[in-house]
Design a protein around this motif. Structure first.
Motif, PDB file in Angstrom:
ATOM      1  N   PRO A 112       0.831  -1.209   0.000  1.00 52.22           N
ATOM      2  CA  PRO A 112       0.000   0.000   0.000  1.00 52.22           C
ATOM      3  C   PRO A 112       0.861   1.252   0.000  1.00 52.22           C
ATOM      4  O   PRO A 112       1.982   1.267   0.505  1.00 52.22           O
ATOM      5  CB  PRO A 112      -0.826  -0.120   1.279  1.00 52.22           C
ATOM      6  CG  PRO A 112      -0.054  -1.052   2.153  1.00 52.22           C
ATOM      7  CD  PRO A 112       0.658  -1.995   1.235  1.00 52.22           C
ATOM      8  N   LYS A 113       0.292   2.322  -0.576  1.00 52.12           N
ATOM      9  CA  LYS A 113       0.964   3.616  -0.606  1.00 52.12           C
ATOM     10  C   LYS A 113       0.621   4.401   0.662  1.00 52.12           C
ATOM     11  O   LYS A 113      -0.295   4.071   1.395  1.00 52.12           O
ATOM     12  CB  LYS A 113       0.553   4.387  -1.860  1.00 52.12           C
ATOM     13  CG  LYS A 113       0.846   3.646  -3.155  1.00 52.12           C
ATOM     14  CD  LYS A 113       2.322   3.348  -3.310  1.00 52.12           C
ATOM     15  CE  LYS A 113       2.658   2.681  -4.641  1.00 52.12           C
ATOM     16  NZ  LYS A 113       2.219   1.273  -4.724  1.00 52.12           N
ATOM     17  N   ASP A 114       1.366   5.456   0.878  1.00 53.19           N
ATOM     18  CA  ASP A 114       1.240   6.254   2.102  1.00 53.19           C
ATOM     19  C   ASP A 114       0.035   7.191   1.986  1.00 53.19           C
ATOM     20  O   ASP A 114       0.146   8.357   1.593  1.00 53.19           O
ATOM     21  CB  ASP A 114       2.530   7.049   2.326  1.00 53.19           C
ATOM     22  CG  ASP A 114       2.608   7.664   3.716  1.00 53.19           C
ATOM     23  OD1 ASP A 114       1.546   7.801   4.359  1.00 53.19           O
ATOM     24  OD2 ASP A 114       3.716   8.013   4.144  1.00 53.19           O
ATOM     25  N   GLU A 115      -1.125   6.670   2.351  1.00 53.88           N
ATOM     26  CA  GLU A 115      -2.364   7.431   2.217  1.00 53.88           C
ATOM     27  C   GLU A 115      -2.366   8.669   3.100  1.00 53.88           C
ATOM     28  O   GLU A 115      -2.850   9.736   2.696  1.00 53.88           O
ATOM     29  CB  GLU A 115      -3.548   6.523   2.558  1.00 53.88           C
ATOM     30  CG  GLU A 115      -4.901   7.148   2.305  1.00 53.88           C
ATOM     31  CD  GLU A 115      -6.037   6.165   2.497  1.00 53.88           C
ATOM     32  OE1 GLU A 115      -7.170   6.622   2.737  1.00 53.88           O
ATOM     33  OE2 GLU A 115      -5.798   4.935   2.411  1.00 53.88           O
ATOM     34  N   GLU A 116      -1.803   8.567   4.295  1.00 50.87           N
ATOM     35  CA  GLU A 116      -1.817   9.720   5.197  1.00 50.87           C
ATOM     36  C   GLU A 116      -0.917  10.838   4.699  1.00 50.87           C
ATOM     37  O   GLU A 116      -1.206  12.019   4.903  1.00 50.87           O
ATOM     38  CB  GLU A 116      -1.423   9.285   6.605  1.00 50.87           C
ATOM     39  CG  GLU A 116      -2.516   8.508   7.320  1.00 50.87           C
ATOM     40  CD  GLU A 116      -3.845   9.252   7.335  1.00 50.87           C
ATOM     41  OE1 GLU A 116      -3.874  10.400   7.821  1.00 50.87           O
ATOM     42  OE2 GLU A 116      -4.856   8.700   6.854  1.00 50.87           O
ATOM     43  N   LEU A 125      -0.541  11.511   1.590  1.00 49.95           N
ATOM     44  CA  LEU A 125      -1.379  12.105   0.552  1.00 49.95           C
ATOM     45  C   LEU A 125      -2.432  13.011   1.176  1.00 49.95           C
ATOM     46  O   LEU A 125      -2.700  14.116   0.674  1.00 49.95           O
ATOM     47  CB  LEU A 125      -2.029  10.989  -0.267  1.00 49.95           C
ATOM     48  CG  LEU A 125      -2.845  11.393  -1.490  1.00 49.95           C
ATOM     49  CD1 LEU A 125      -2.031  12.259  -2.443  1.00 49.95           C
ATOM     50  CD2 LEU A 125      -3.345  10.135  -2.192  1.00 49.95           C
ATOM     51  N   VAL A 126      -3.029  12.575   2.277  1.00 50.55           N
ATOM     52  CA  VAL A 126      -4.005  13.408   2.985  1.00 50.55           C
ATOM     53  C   VAL A 126      -3.367  14.724   3.406  1.00 50.55           C
ATOM     54  O   VAL A 126      -3.959  15.804   3.255  1.00 50.55           O
ATOM     55  CB  VAL A 126      -4.573  12.663   4.212  1.00 50.55           C
ATOM     56  CG1 VAL A 126      -5.406  13.615   5.086  1.00 50.55           C
ATOM     57  CG2 VAL A 126      -5.412  11.474   3.778  1.00 50.55           C
ATOM     58  N   GLY A 129       5.691   8.540   2.214  1.00 53.46           N
ATOM     59  CA  GLY A 129       5.809   9.904   1.715  1.00 53.46           C
ATOM     60  C   GLY A 129       5.224  10.118   0.337  1.00 53.46           C
ATOM     61  O   GLY A 129       4.717   9.200  -0.317  1.00 53.46           O
ATOM     62  N   ALA A 130       5.288  11.372  -0.108  1.00 51.60           N
ATOM     63  CA  ALA A 130       4.769  11.785  -1.413  1.00 51.60           C
ATOM     64  C   ALA A 130       5.505  13.037  -1.831  1.00 51.60           C
ATOM     65  O   ALA A 130       6.063  13.761  -0.992  1.00 51.60           O
ATOM     66  CB  ALA A 130       3.267  12.052  -1.336  1.00 51.60           C
ATOM     67  N   SER A 131       5.508  13.312  -3.143  1.00 49.73           N
ATOM     68  CA  SER A 131       6.183  14.509  -3.642  1.00 49.73           C
ATOM     69  C   SER A 131       5.475  15.013  -4.896  1.00 49.73           C
ATOM     70  O   SER A 131       5.086  14.218  -5.761  1.00 49.73           O
ATOM     71  CB  SER A 131       7.648  14.214  -3.980  1.00 49.73           C
ATOM     72  OG  SER A 131       8.284  15.372  -4.510  1.00 49.73           O
TER      73      SER A 131
END
Length: 699
Positions: free
Chosen positions: A170-174, A176-177, A207-209
């Motif tokens: 799974p990807k880091d949903e939080e 993304l939130v 994380g996300a970018s």
């Protein structure tokens, strides 16, 4: 400030200032600078043209990813500048941005735009090059909470890619939130941001970018203005006296039709015409001011140029509500808009409220009021219908008569110079004859006020809405992915859902839902059973349930044992329950008794009955009514057929049990309710109507 798109370095600075991750980057103006910048941040890098006039950089050959060494960096700079000059010769290029190429991950889109009715909205969906093709997005009107953001993320079809698909972690949903929340807050608080498009945003296991940002700034866009307080008193819609100004003896005049329709009004009716003394045997008054008694309503059917003077007289008389059916106002352009504002200003000065102008009028069937020029009047019922189109009203009313579908009120909103949808929602909420509300909407002027009112109303009465204008024809070219994906219709539908309303595409679906909710209220949950004496319809019921998201529950062992005690041994022992073609009303009744005793495992029951020589439709319908009255659950009649079942249909409608003559319509309607998740607690469920006309149904 003129509208412009921030360059990517400017956009990255803005994002970084509000805590949104962006790649290491540097703006360069030469091939040598590109080589040096790439070397400092480490390979691989991606290089992109920087120009506020080039929206889609890839289309002009302005993006080169995967640059792995110093020579490649210099050549990439030269290639980008050459491509941009050739394919966008008029664009002002300020340089090339060199940024660290982020590792591969899941690409998503976060966007925002300013809607003319609802203000700031935010969009989320799968990103990358296929975003417009997939159109897998969710939309919310700002402001939103973190929980609403989570709902937004989880409702797209592509959510499986976020939660983990086919063995992928799974990807880091939080993370993304957090990115969406930060951007939503920035967008809501910064009036200079007109629109933005973060695509792609790469989401990782941790994380996300953001790796590409288009942010359009300019003067704050105008949105619908807030209306006068929606505190119009409820008794405004219950007149004791009505004046028809412009009453006529000529059958081709609107004033003739309105007056004729009101002849059965039980209160005081006053025709007004300066050149007549009598119409339809009633005394005619030259002016509303010369009427001896008080006047609650004035229906105005005089040419537009005379309306301001008439409104002055209505104000002097103390008329509480003016229904202006006359056309020739804002809908005609500049001069008409000025005339409408003049009329509205006069009304405000006297405290007179206005319906219209340019409307059909108002029908209140329970009070014998048809203050319109529609030649037919609907039956009294439970559904309030509020429409922006008079033609839609006349068509729906004509349809309703043979269907024996009734209305608590029918209101044509017209140009909404004063009273608007939010006022009529409040009235319908307070009206004891109304149990559900249907809206036909073309335009809402005060979107935020409407949403606030709708949120309050749906807590007490369900609201179903049809919004016209779903086609893409005529849409202006959008300057970003967000602009193309979050069109006006899509924003309306998102706002309806966010407020707890149920959006549908057709009037047929709207009235199917309105009747279902008026008669049965919200279901307490989503567990469904279906009962039928026809095997083919049992199969179709399973198909339609799956198509429309209705959960068909398993039958508990104790229920199976009780059913086996009286059903033939070869019944299907499953849900949907096929109780076989020789079933009569007594077999249905015995099965209903079992379901009444075991109400803990189901929330919704579909009862499917078809014509046979063994069934008296009225008898079966009475058993369905008894079943409905002895449960706290939603019971949906599906008596299918033609004239042979009409006696049963009359019983169900008289006793306020919803019935669908097309099986799929029943599952589609229930699925729409479950999808919007406006189901209320049992204590908030509308109390089933008890009607003396239902005495034929056995308790």
């Amino acid at each position: 400030m003129p509208e412009r798109m921030l360059t990517e370095p400017e956009g990255y600075r803005l994002l970084d200032s509000c805590g949104i991750p962006v790649p290491p980057h540097r703006l360069v103006a030469s091939a040598a600078d590109a080589r040096a910048a790439a070397g400092e941040m480490g390979y691989p890098v991606v290089m992109k043209v920087v120009s506020p006039e080039i929206v889609h950089k890839s289309d002009v050959g302005g993006v080169i990813p995967g640059v792995e060494g110093p020579g490649e960096a210099e050549e990439a700079f030269r290639t980008i500048m050459r491509n941009s000059a050739a394919r966008a010769p008029r664009a002002a290029v300020t340089g090339v941005i060199v940024e660290k190429q982020m590792p591969a991950g899941l690409e998503v889109l976060i966007g925002g735009k300013t809607d003319p009715s609802f203000g700031r909205v935010i969009t989320f969906g799968l990103g990358g090059k296929l975003v417009e093709l997939l159109e897998d997005v969710s939309i919310r009107v700002l402001p939103i909470t973190d929980d609403e953001i989570r709902e937004m993320i989880r409702e797209i079809e592509g959510y499986r890619l976020i939660s983990g698909y086919r063995g992928e972690p799974p990807k880091d949903e939080e993370a993304l939130v957090r990115v969406i929340a930060a951007m939503a807050r920035t967008f809501a608080e910064n009036p200079g941001i007109r629109e933005f498009d973060l695509n792609p945003v790469i989401v990782y296991e941790k994380g996300a970018s953001v790796v590409d940002a288009r942010i359009i700034v300019g003067d704050a866009a105008g949105v619908g203005t807030a209306r006068e307080s929606v505190g119009a008193p409820p008794d405004l819609f219950f007149p004791k006296s009505i004046a028809v100004i412009g009453a006529s003896a000529s059958p081709n005049k609107v004033g003739y039709s309105v007056l004729r329709n009101l002849l059965s009004f039980p209160g005081s009716l006053y025709p007004v015409n300066p050149v007549r003394s009598e119409i339809f045997g009633r005394k005619v008054y030259p002016s509303v001011t010369e009427i001896p008694g008080p006047v609650d309503w004035a229906v105005i059917a005089v040419p537009a140029r005379f309306v301001p003077g008439v409104m002055e007289e209505c104000g002097e008389k103390g008329v509480r509500l003016a229904i202006i059916v006359t056309a020739g106002f804002r809908e005609t352009g500049g001069a008409g808009a000025e005339l409408e504002e003049r009329v509205a200003a006069i009304a405000r000065r006297y405290g007179t409220r206005i319906i219209g102008p340019n409307c059909l009028g108002v029908m209140m069937p329970h009070m014998g009021i048809n203050a319109t020029f529609d030649p037919v009047s609907p039956k009294p019922g439970d559904v309030a219908f509020i429409s922006q189109s008079g033609a839609v009203i006349t068509t729906v009313v004509d349809w309703s008569l043979p269907e024996e579908f009734g209305f608590s009120s029918v209101i044509s909103v017209g140009n909404q110079a004063d009273l608007g949808f939010e006022h009529y929602l409040r009235f319908a909420e307070q009206d004891r004859m109304t149990r559900s509300i249907t809206l036909y909407i073309e335009e809402i002027q005060d979107g935020r006020g409407f949403m606030q009112m709708a949120r309050e109303v749906v807590g007490r009465k369900p609201v179903v809405a049809v919004k016209s204008g779903s086609s893409r024809k005529g849409r202006a070219a959008a300057s970003s992915h967000t602009g193309s994906l979050a069109g006006s219709y899509d924003v309306y539908v998102a706002a309806f859902r966010q407020a707890g309303m149920i959006p549908v595409r057709s009037l047929r679906d709207a009235f199917n839902l309105a009747e279902l909710l008026a008669f049965g209220g919200y279901p307490q949950g989503g567990r469904a059973i279906a009962v039928t004496s026809a095997g083919g319809f049992a199969v179709l019921a399973s198909d339609y349930a799956e198509t429309h998201g209705v959960e068909m529950v398993d039958l508990p062992d104790d229920v199976l044992r009780e059913l086996d005690a009286f059903l033939p041994p070869f019944w299907n022992h499953a849900n949907p329950l096929d109780i076989l073609g020789d079933a009569d009303a007594a077999r249905f009744a015995a099965l209903f008794d079992v379901l009444i005793r075991h109400q803990d495992f189901w929330d919704i029951a579909f009862v499917i009955a078809v014509p046979t020589t063994l069934i008296d439709p009225a008898h079966v319908a009475n058993e369905i009514v008894r079943f409905s009255r002895n449960t706290g659950k939603m019971v949906v009649g599906c008596m299918l057929g033609g004239d042979s079942i009409r006696s049963g249909l009359r019983v169900l409608r008289t006793c306020r049990v919803p019935n669908f003559e097309e099986l799929e319509d029943a599952f589609k309607a229930v699925g729409s309710i479950l999808a919007i998740r406006t189901a209320r607690a049992a204590g908030e469920r509308p109390v089933p109507v008890r009607d003396d006309r239902c005495s034929g149904a056995r308790e």
